[in-house]
Design a protein around this motif. Structure first.
Motif, PDB file in Angstrom:
ATOM      1  N   GLY A 201       0.814  -1.204   0.000  1.00  3.37           N
ATOM      2  CA  GLY A 201       0.000   0.000   0.000  1.00  3.37           C
ATOM      3  C   GLY A 201       0.852   1.261   0.000  1.00  3.37           C
ATOM      4  O   GLY A 201       1.954   1.289   0.537  1.00  3.37           O
TER       5      GLY A 201
ATOM      6  N   GLY B  85      -5.408   4.239  -0.892  1.00  2.00           N
ATOM      7  CA  GLY B  85      -5.632   3.179   0.083  1.00  2.00           C
ATOM      8  C   GLY B  85      -6.232   3.738   1.351  1.00  2.00           C
ATOM      9  O   GLY B  85      -6.380   4.954   1.509  1.00  2.00           O
TER      10      GLY B  85
ATOM     11  N   TRP C 157      -5.354  -0.660  -1.870  1.00  2.56           N
ATOM     12  CA  TRP C 157      -5.414  -1.571  -0.733  1.00  2.56           C
ATOM     13  C   TRP C 157      -6.135  -0.940   0.452  1.00  2.56           C
ATOM     14  O   TRP C 157      -5.988   0.256   0.720  1.00  2.56           O
TER      15      TRP C 157
ATOM     16  N   GLY D 291      -8.129  -0.853  -7.373  1.00  2.00           N
ATOM     17  CA  GLY D 291      -6.780  -1.386  -7.219  1.00  2.00           C
ATOM     18  C   GLY D 291      -6.098  -1.000  -5.923  1.00  2.00           C
ATOM     19  O   GLY D 291      -5.040  -1.525  -5.591  1.00  2.00           O
TER      20      GLY D 291
ATOM     21  N   ARG E  43      -8.192  -5.532  -1.843  1.00  3.19           N
ATOM     22  CA  ARG E  43      -8.088  -4.482  -2.858  1.00  3.19           C
ATOM     23  C   ARG E  43      -9.460  -4.160  -3.411  1.00  3.19           C
ATOM     24  O   ARG E  43     -10.305  -5.057  -3.566  1.00  3.19           O
ATOM     25  N   LYS E  44      -9.664  -2.918  -3.745  1.00  3.30           N
ATOM     26  CA  LYS E  44     -10.904  -2.544  -4.429  1.00  3.30           C
ATOM     27  C   LYS E  44     -10.827  -2.982  -5.881  1.00  3.30           C
ATOM     28  O   LYS E  44      -9.858  -2.698  -6.577  1.00  3.30           O
TER      29      LYS E  44
END
Length: 208
Positions: A55, A121, A150, A148, A206-207
């Motif tokens: 991250g 993140g 974190w 993407g 993660r998104k």
């Protein structure tokens, strides 16, 4: 029973208003009277795990409190760090640490008052648990992060299933990937008291 702020009163919180009142009273003494005195290390575990996941900044510290987690993130060279908390008094303590780019007061259950996808993140230490912020607050964190990015959140292990966090993570499966659950100590080995051996799950994902 004493009205002095302490861990038992924190565990007994029921509403956002309860949190505002408790942490307004606790802000000045929280770092030394609670964190240092009790060997609190969860914020260090969250920061270490966020760095381990790769991250980077800009990162949002959710439930920033007095800035323990944000300072630990910054100590690892991850910047810039912004922070939000329901308690303006706690954020004043965080501001004094000089590690945050921006701090703002917000109730995470009502959303984050910034545009979506602003952060690479997000981290949170000690906020997602019974009596503080429930599983429904994770949606706002997810919205704040870019695809993407974190997210590393701590959840008290004993509340993970009963407070709905396990079900929430299952529901989020289409919107996240690379979910892992890592159990860590909340307090250092030398800690004593009824909660000294409590643990938390670090939820890292993660998104999508």
């Amino acid at each position: 029973m004493s009205d002095d702020p302490d861990l038992e009163r924190a565990y007994a919180l029921q509403t956002p208003e309860d949190s505002v009142a408790l942490y307004a009273a606790w802000a000045d003494s929280y770092d030394h009277g609670f964190a240092i005195a009790n060997g609190y290390v969860l914020h260090l575990e969250v920061a270490r795990h966020y760095a381990l996941m790769g991250g980077f900044g800009p990162v949002l510290d959710v439930g920033a409190g007095t800035g323990l987690c944000g300072a630990a993130i910054a100590d690892r060279g991850i910047r810039p760090v912004d922070g939000t908390d329901i308690s303006p008094e706690m954020l004043e303590q965080a501001r004094a640490k000089g590690e945050y780019r921006h701090l703002f007061t917000a109730n995470i259950l009502e959303g984050i008052p910034l545009r979506d996808g602003l952060y690479q993140g997000a981290v949170s230490s000690g906020t997602f648990t019974s009596g503080h912020v429930g599983a429904e607050g994770i949606d706002a964190v997810l919205s704040a992060v870019r695809p993407g990015g974190w997210i590393v959140l701590s959840v008290n292990t004993q509340h993970y299933v009963t407070a709905g966090f396990a079900a929430k993570m299952a529901d989020l499966a289409p919107r996240i990937d690379a979910l892992s659950e890592t159990e860590v100590a909340i307090y250092a080995d030398h800690a004593t008291g009824p909660h000294a051996r409590d643990t938390a799950l670090l939820l890292a994902f993660r998104k999508a």
